[in-house]
Design an enzyme around this catalytic site. Structure first.
Site, short mmCIF file in Angstrom:
data_model
loop_
_atom_site.label_atom_id
_atom_site.label_comp_id
_atom_site.label_asym_id
_atom_site.label_seq_id
_atom_site.Cartn_x
_atom_site.Cartn_y
_atom_site.Cartn_z
N SER A 161 -14.57 18.52 -47.77
CA SER A 161 -14.14 19.73 -47.07
C SER A 161 -15.14 20.17 -46.02
CB SER A 161 -13.97 20.90 -48.05
OG SER A 161 -12.78 20.80 -48.75
N HIS B 173 -13.67 29.57 -49.02
CA HIS B 173 -13.69 28.20 -48.50
C HIS B 173 -13.34 28.13 -47.02
CE1 HIS B 173 -12.09 23.99 -48.27
NE2 HIS B 173 -12.97 23.73 -49.20
N ASP C 18 -6.56 26.99 -44.27
CA ASP C 18 -7.43 27.08 -45.43
C ASP C 18 -7.15 28.38 -46.19
OD1 ASP C 18 -10.03 26.84 -47.03
OD2 ASP C 18 -10.22 25.14 -45.67
#
Ligand SMILES: [Ca+2]
Ligand SMILES: [Ca+2]
Length: 446
Positions: A378, A198, A139
């Site tokens: 996600s 994220h 990520d």
């Protein structure tokens, strides 16, 4: 004896307290009418009660603000005590527990604990919290956060492009997230886009610390996260992500030191609209051949998942997102290639209907740690990746095909609607971990 445990947030501590409390003495506080003096009360009640039941009732003391404390023999009944002369009320001398705020955000973690739309994490935790399992999160990297103390393995930064990386260099051993903000015009941004952090949000869903008096808990809080940085300023290159998949699974990547912590499962909360290319197909096949399961977000385009790579690659556990109300989330990709769904949040503007997890609060660079509510496939994928960690913790030898089969076989029907089809149903951590445990137990006797 009646006993209340004040236990608002979950908790092992409370379970232990309940288990040990029967050793505590049996006591009751008796309130008498004003016409009864304390001495009379003590004598009356002991006599009355003893005469009626043959039990011992011993006066202990008078409470400072009124009320008589009695110690009762084991079988003593509060109801009978209430029948004593002049008795107004009898209350058990309840044991209270310290109000430890062990995971204050637990009430917001519907994805783990809601009976209808959550994944039933607490049932799975009776068997494991992920001890011994490794989850690679490919990520944006990772930020320092108290929820990650002791939870991380040394990962890697696979971003080759110096400008994308924002750390002044290419690949290196530091997977720290340098921020993915975009100024206007940068990466085709039409307005300023703050850093998402994220990768840290995803990592928290997997393995934020549990019962640490802080924030939230991950689904596999005893598992370790291997943070692998592949997404930078404008996203990430297929070539870097493909290499990182191989590395996370313990495979060789030229110029990169060997990964000493082969991942049980790789989480890919990333994608792009295209067919599965050979680079991803080969890397995923390599990872699976090394025993590493690959979980990918189905994508947020409200389209068939066959259009989103790498969720459309063979062998991937492809995860759609469920909204808070139990229907498939409006944004989630769907279709026959979805393996199953997990909570991903509604994206309706009601923040508590999204998924809470760990972030930095800086708009550009890191500032300080915090929490944020995000929606997306996600967020759904790492619930399943965390569940795979629980499965591997219970049975370290379960192979990648059996992982998928157990996830599918033990999913429960969609609580709401998914008209276009989204796989086997809602991931069920309790049922899946139980099934893996029972299979392993049965195999010992084959
Ligand atoms: Ca770098
Ligand atoms: Ca925590």
């Amino acid at each position: 004896m009646l006993r209340f445990i004040v236990c608002p947030t979950l908790l092992l501590a409370c379970v232990i307290a309940q288990a040990t409390s029967p050793d505590a003495p049996h006591r009751a506080i008796v309130h008498f009418d004003n016409a009864t003096s304390a001495r009379q009360a003590a004598v009356n009640t002991s006599r009355t009660f003893g005469a009626r039941t043959g039990q011992h009732v011993t006066h202990v003391r008078t409470l400072a603000a009124g009320g008589e404390l009695f110690e009762l023999s084991d079988a003593a009944s509060l109801e009978r005590l209430a029948e004593g002369r002049g008795v107004v009320e009898v209350e058990p001398d309840i044991y209270l527990q310290p109000l430890l705020v062990t995971n204050p955000l637990w009430k917001r973690q519907w994805a783990l604990n809601d009976a209808r739309v959550g994944i039933d994490a607490e049932v799975a935790w009776k068997r494991t919290r992920g001890e011994g399992a490794v989850v690679a999160v490919l990520d944006t990297g990772i930020v320092p956060h108290p929820e990650f103390d002791g939870q991380l393995l040394g990962g890697y930064d696979f971003i080759s492009d110096v400008d994308e990386a924002r750390d002044g260099g290419g690949r290196d051993a530091d997977p720290t997230d340098e921020g993915d903000w975009n100024e206007i015009g940068e990466c085709r941004a039409r307005q300023f886009i703050p850093s998402s952090w994220h990768g840290s949000h995803v990592a928290g869903i997997v393995a934020a610390r549990q019962n640490d008096g802080l924030g939230m808990t991950g689904i596999a809080p005893a598992a370790k996260v291997l943070p692998v940085r592949v997404l930078g300023k404008c996203g990430g290159a297929t070539s870097d992500i493909a290499d990182a998949i191989v590395w996370a699974a313990g495979g060789k990547v030229a110029g990169v030191p060997a990964n000493k912590h082969r991942a049980d499962v790789i989480n890919l909360s990333l994608g792009t609209p295209r067919a599965c290319g050979k680079a991803f197909a080969k890397a995923i096949a390599r990872a699976r051949s090394r025993g590493t399961a690959v979980v990918a977000a189905a994508g947020n385009a409200t389209e068939n998942v066959s259009t989103s790579s790498p969720a459309n690659c063979a062998g991937v556990v492809s995860v759609a997102a469920l909204a808070r109300q139990g229907d498939v989330a409006w944004y989630s990709n769907y279709g026959a290639d979805v393996t199953l769904a997990a909570p991903g949040g509604s994206n309706s503007g009601v923040k508590y209907d999204d998924i809470v997890s760990t972030v930095d609060t800086g708009e550009r660079q890191r500032t300080r740690s915090g929490y944020a509510y995000y929606p997306g496939t996600s967020m759904a994928a790492p619930h399943v990746a965390g569940l795979v960690a629980l499965m591997r913790s219970v049975d370290p030898k379960i192979d990648v095909d059996a992982v998928t089969r157990q996830l599918v076989d033990n999913a429960r029907p969609y609580p709401g609607r998914c008209p276009e089809g989204c796989g086997a149903g809602l991931a069920d951590a309790g049922a899946t971990v139980d099934a893996v445990y029972e299979d392993r137990a049965a195999a010992r006797f084959d």
